[in-house]
Design an enzyme around this catalytic site. Structure first.
Site, PDB file in Angstrom:
ATOM      1  N   CYS A 118       0.984  -0.796  -0.094  1.00 46.93           N
ATOM      2  CA  CYS A 118      -0.076  -0.063  -0.084  1.00 46.93           C
ATOM      3  C   CYS A 118       0.602   1.325  -0.182  1.00 46.93           C
ATOM      4  CB  CYS A 118      -0.987  -0.026   1.395  1.00 46.93           C
ATOM      5  SG  CYS A 118      -0.140   0.123   2.756  1.00 46.93           S
ATOM      6  N   CYS A 121       3.353   1.529   2.584  1.00 45.60           N
ATOM      7  CA  CYS A 121       5.319   1.094   2.735  1.00 45.60           C
ATOM      8  C   CYS A 121       5.441   1.906   2.421  1.00 45.60           C
ATOM      9  CB  CYS A 121       4.239  -0.480   2.392  1.00 45.60           C
ATOM     10  SG  CYS A 121       3.644  -1.696   2.872  1.00 45.60           S
ATOM     11  N   ASP A 525       9.598  29.990 -26.475  1.00 38.52           N
ATOM     12  CA  ASP A 525      10.928  30.362 -26.758  1.00 38.52           C
ATOM     13  C   ASP A 525      10.746  30.819 -28.403  1.00 38.52           C
ATOM     14  OD1 ASP A 525      13.974  31.371 -27.228  1.00 38.52           O
ATOM     15  OD2 ASP A 525      14.874  29.028 -28.017  1.00 38.52           O
ATOM     16  N   ASP A 728      14.267  24.902 -25.840  1.00 37.89           N
ATOM     17  CA  ASP A 728      15.120  24.307 -26.298  1.00 37.89           C
ATOM     18  C   ASP A 728      17.063  24.048 -25.987  1.00 37.89           C
ATOM     19  OD1 ASP A 728      15.629  26.651 -28.130  1.00 37.89           O
ATOM     20  OD2 ASP A 728      15.635  24.222 -29.198  1.00 37.89           O
ATOM     21  N   ASP A 732      18.371  28.550 -22.211  1.00 39.16           N
ATOM     22  CA  ASP A 732      17.032  29.053 -22.515  1.00 39.16           C
ATOM     23  C   ASP A 732      16.967  28.437 -19.792  1.00 39.16           C
ATOM     24  OD1 ASP A 732      15.411  29.929 -24.684  1.00 39.16           O
ATOM     25  OD2 ASP A 732      15.844  28.306 -24.835  1.00 39.16           O
TER      26      ASP A 732
END
Length: 831
Positions: A118, A121, A525, A728, A732
């Protein structure tokens, strides 16, 4: 006469090349792991078993195989006692298959955990391991049970971490996709057996319970009543002792760690109801709860089985990525002779032959041939993409048309495929704010529930008899199990990230979907994001009747093999029918000169080409109605390249960085969803304005440095905007890191990928719109699940505490609550 151990060894050799001699699990088709043990070559299922077996042989401990009575199933038992002190998992030769060096002393490993039942855990393991000195990060993917571990090997060893996990009752071992599939199959078969026992038992008990209920209202002889109660006890014993076993073990683990997980009230309710029923059966009087106990176990196991199935299905995308690489590859030696080798033996610099229909085994570049490559599972692109000499190939893609010879550049954990798998695991294991809130609430909820149950027991006992108080308290414990609360967000995150990965949108951070759903602004961009980031031939203007195709062929012949973007654009536009150019010379910044079929040609800047014939290029350009890029009154979005020979100019080529297909539609769709779209670029303002007009973006600024972009981003954030940045390049990266949520293009730089929260592997901007839609749907469903889980408990708790719910009604209500949360989250799989 042979011993049982010797019989086992001989059977392992004679029966099945399909059974691992070391661990007994099936050997996956196509694998070639073997070890010579006592003079016989024995099959192994994975590199881990192979390495362990080799260590056993090297240590002279092959008696381990002769004296064992069965192949071990537990990870710690795979290593015989004398070798455990050698800290086998700390050996570099064993670690190379699953450990990656992040830096000089920092290591990253992919592990798989057994015993996870679960979300609690997962929480327990993460909290326990992250407290160990030297552990930098430990995250568990609940859907796959895979864990990502980063540690400083100067402070702690891997074997110490594995021992710490074992100390809290879980088993961790190196991740292997074939072993994980076997574990999932075993998990499913065990769950089905327990569910079947619980289902049969509960049905039989319920039929007898109906008779007892009728007898209580209409009368029944005492001996028949006692007989039916004892039969109910006998039928309930397998359900309580076998089917409910996982609840007891999980609760005991929690209590040993002084934690209150969700299985604690479940185990308490089952044992309390069963023991009370046994006592009342023995005494021959009092209320029994065999029907409620068996039904509770059955419904709870049903919910967990469905949740387990959902986890396995949601993990299929991650598993598909892991399984994309083939087991073997065809390596070419110096004499061009073919050799079939496991991909684990490939190294950078190796030449590999990839036939049509075969999977590319590693990252590299084409050195011979041209073909089309299917990268659909990696990028979401449905059509095969053309690839030719010098172009990159991604491991896991499929060669479609013609044979290729590639040179391997990256293998193992350094490949693009491995990076994608790691990023996907990280995204599914990280938790958004709602999930962290749910975990905090669930942790305190169990403690509060036990307090409330104690108060309810005391209150009703003071007002009525103990049997009534016990029945109502039992209903409270059953109806308020926090399973739905813990499942509210993980199932939604896993389903959504899997659906997005199928279309080529990779989510790399857990918060990305939640933040993207709340975004108010999208900053784009230009170069490489809105446009392709590389020039393409848009038009060809010829002089003196020269055919456009012939002009392109001449230019491409001169530029063949060039890495310059303009040269590559001309070569791509010309195709394959290109004449041979000789004595080619490159003049940096001007162009290329060479001989073709006995004539000297030049391609490049107009001045450089015109100098060959002593002509002036501008009058000819103006006569054609075309212009040079450097003139301000000309088309700023285009670059013009000239071709000429000794007689004069022959052709002009217009090259543009074209807008990506669908960019304008994507920008319009984002605006239609209430987002403000803005274009920021370091390119010339006039070129940026031109692209903005084509894309339909009203707010566009050019000539910006990375610092200028960052200032604009912070200005928007100070105004309260939630900004999604799409870029990209290296320039950036600062803005991607500063934005609340960031997306990098699949062809972008590694730095951009590292700074981004999501990656557009497909490079289709329309998928950005799909990502926004999916993010909003995911946030809505997480809120729905969260509201339902809390609302259900707020309604059910007073009803149970007031005595209006019987234990069997509580069992149905709790199970329905958990099932509803899982089914609601699975709606996200339909994209």
């Amino acid at each position: 006469m042979s011993t049982p151990a010797e019989s086992l060894a001989s059977d392992a050799v004679s029966t099945a090349e399909s059974i691992c001699f070391h661990c007994g699990l099936p050997v996956p088709p196509g694998t070639h792991y073997t070890v010579v043990i006592d003079g016989q070559r024995q099959p192994m299922c994975c590199h881990g078993c192979e390495a362990v077996a080799e260590a056993i042989v090297a240590a002279g401990l092959t008696d381990f195989y002769r004296h064992r009575t069965a192949p071990s199933r537990r990870a710690e038992d795979l290593i015989p006692e004398p070798l455990r002190g050698l800290e086998l998992y700390d050996r570099p030769d064993l670690q190379k298959s699953f450990v990656r060096a992040e830096s000089e002393h920092v290591r990253e490993a992919a592990l798989i955990l057994e015993g996870i039942v679960c979300a609690a855990c997962v929480w327990l393991n993460e909290r326990h391991v992250n407290r160990l000195p030297g552990v930098l990060e430990f995250r568990v993917n609940y859907s796959t049970h895979r864990a990502r571990l980063c540690w400083d090997e100067r402070q702690i060893k891997l074997s110490d971490i594995l021992a710490a996990i074992a100390a809290i009752g879980y088993i961790a071992h190196p991740f292997d996709p074939n072993r994980q599939e076997a574990l999932q199959q075993r998990e499913r078969s065990v769950a089905l057996r327990r569910l079947a026992v619980a289902g049969l038992g509960s049905m039989q008990v319920m039929m007898l319970a109906v008779g007892l209920y009728v007898g209580d209202s209409q009368g029944m002889e005492d001996w028949i009543r006692e007989f039916l109660r004892w039969i109910c006890l006998i039928l309930a014993v397998p359900v309580v002792t076998y089917s409910a076993q996982s609840f007891y073990s999980a609760a005991w683990r929690d209590l040993r760690r002084r934690q209150l997980g969700m299985d604690v009230p479940v185990a308490l309710a089952i044992l309390a109801a069963f023991l009370a029923s046994v006592w009342h059966t023995w005494q021959g009087s009092g209320e029994i709860y065999y029907d409620s106990v068996t039904m509770f176990v059955f419904f709870l196991l049903t919910g967990r089985f469905l949740e387990m199935t959902a986890r396995h299905r949601a993990a299929q995308i991650s598993e598909a990525l892991v399984r994309m690489l083939p087991a073997t590859a065809t390596r070419l030696n110096a004499a061009n002779e073919e050799e079939i080798v496991p991909i684990a033996e490939l190294a950078p610099g190796d030449r590999v032959l990839v036939r049509p229909g075969e999977t590319i085994p590693a990252d590299g570049r084409i050195v011979e041939g041209a073909s089309s490559v299917d990268e659909s599972l990696l990028t979401g692109e449905s059509l095969p993409l053309p690839r030719q000499f010098g172009e990159a190939l991604i491991g896991g893609a499929v060669n479609v048309d013609s044979p290729l010879v590639m040179r391997v550049e990256k293998v193992g954990a350094d490949t693009v495929l491995s990076a994608i798998s790691r990023l996907l695991d990280r995204a599914q294991s990280e938790k958004p704010r709602l999930a962290l809130l749910a975990d905090r609430i669930a942790g305190g909820f169990v403690a509060a529930l036990l307090v409330v149950a104690t108060v309810v027991l005391a209150a009703w006992w003071s007002l009525s008899d103990f049997d009534t108080a016990f029945r109502i308290t039992l209903s409270v414990l059953v109806v308020t199990c926090p399973c739905a609360l813990s499942l509210a967000t993980p199932t939604a995150i896993v389903a959504a990230t899997g659906a997005l990965t199928r279309i080529g949108v990779l989510t790399t951070r857990g918060h990305a979907l939640e933040t993207l759903a709340r975004a108010t602004h999208v900053i784009l961009d230009k170069t490489g994001t809105l446009t392709f980031g590389r020039p393409q031939v848009a038009a060809v203007e010829t002089v003196s009747g020269l055919e456009a195709r012939r002009g392109l062929a001449l230019a491409a012949a001169l530029e063949r093999g060039s890495e310059h973007p303009v040269g590559r654009a001309l070569a791509e536009a010309a195709g394959e029918s290109v004449p041979l150019a000789t004595d080619v010379h490159n003049t940096p910044g001007s162009g290329v000169e060479g001989w073709i079929e006995g004539r000297r040609y030049r391609v490049g800047r107009p001045e450089f080409v015109a100098a060959l014939s002593m002509d002036s290029p501008l009058p000819l350009a103006e006569g054609l109605g075309v212009r040079d890029l450097e003139r301000d009154d000309l088309d700023a979005a285009s670059t013009w390249v000239a071709l000429g020979d000794e007689t004069g100019l022959l052709a002009w080529f217009q090259l543009t960085d074209a807008l990506r297909p669908g960019a304008a539609a994507a920008a319009a769709a984002l605006r239609a969803r209430g987002l403000t779209v803005e274009l920021l670029s370091g390119d010339r303002p006039d070129a940026v304005a031109h692209i903005a007009r084509e894309a339909g973006i009203a707010m566009a600024t050019g000539g910006m440095s990375p610092q200028d972009k960052l200032e604009r981003l912070r200005e928007l954030q100070r105004q309260g905007a939630v900004v999604a940045m799409v870029g990209d390049g290296v320039n950036d990266a600062p803005v991607l890191a500063a934005a609340q949520v960031s997306l990098a293009m699949g062809s972008g730089t590694q730095l951009a990928h590292a700074s981004a929260d999501m990656i557009l592997l497909s490079e289709k901007l329309e998928h950005l719109v799909g990502g926004v839609d999916m993010a909003r749907r995911t946030l809505t469903i997480m809120r729905e699940n969260f509201a339902w889980a809390i609302g259900y408990n707020l309604i059910a708790l007073p009803l149970a505490a007031g005595g209006w719910l019987t234990p069997w009604m509580s069992a149905i209500g709790m199970s329905f609550s958990s099932l509803l949360v899982v089914v609601n989250a699975l709606r996200l799989r339909r994209f």
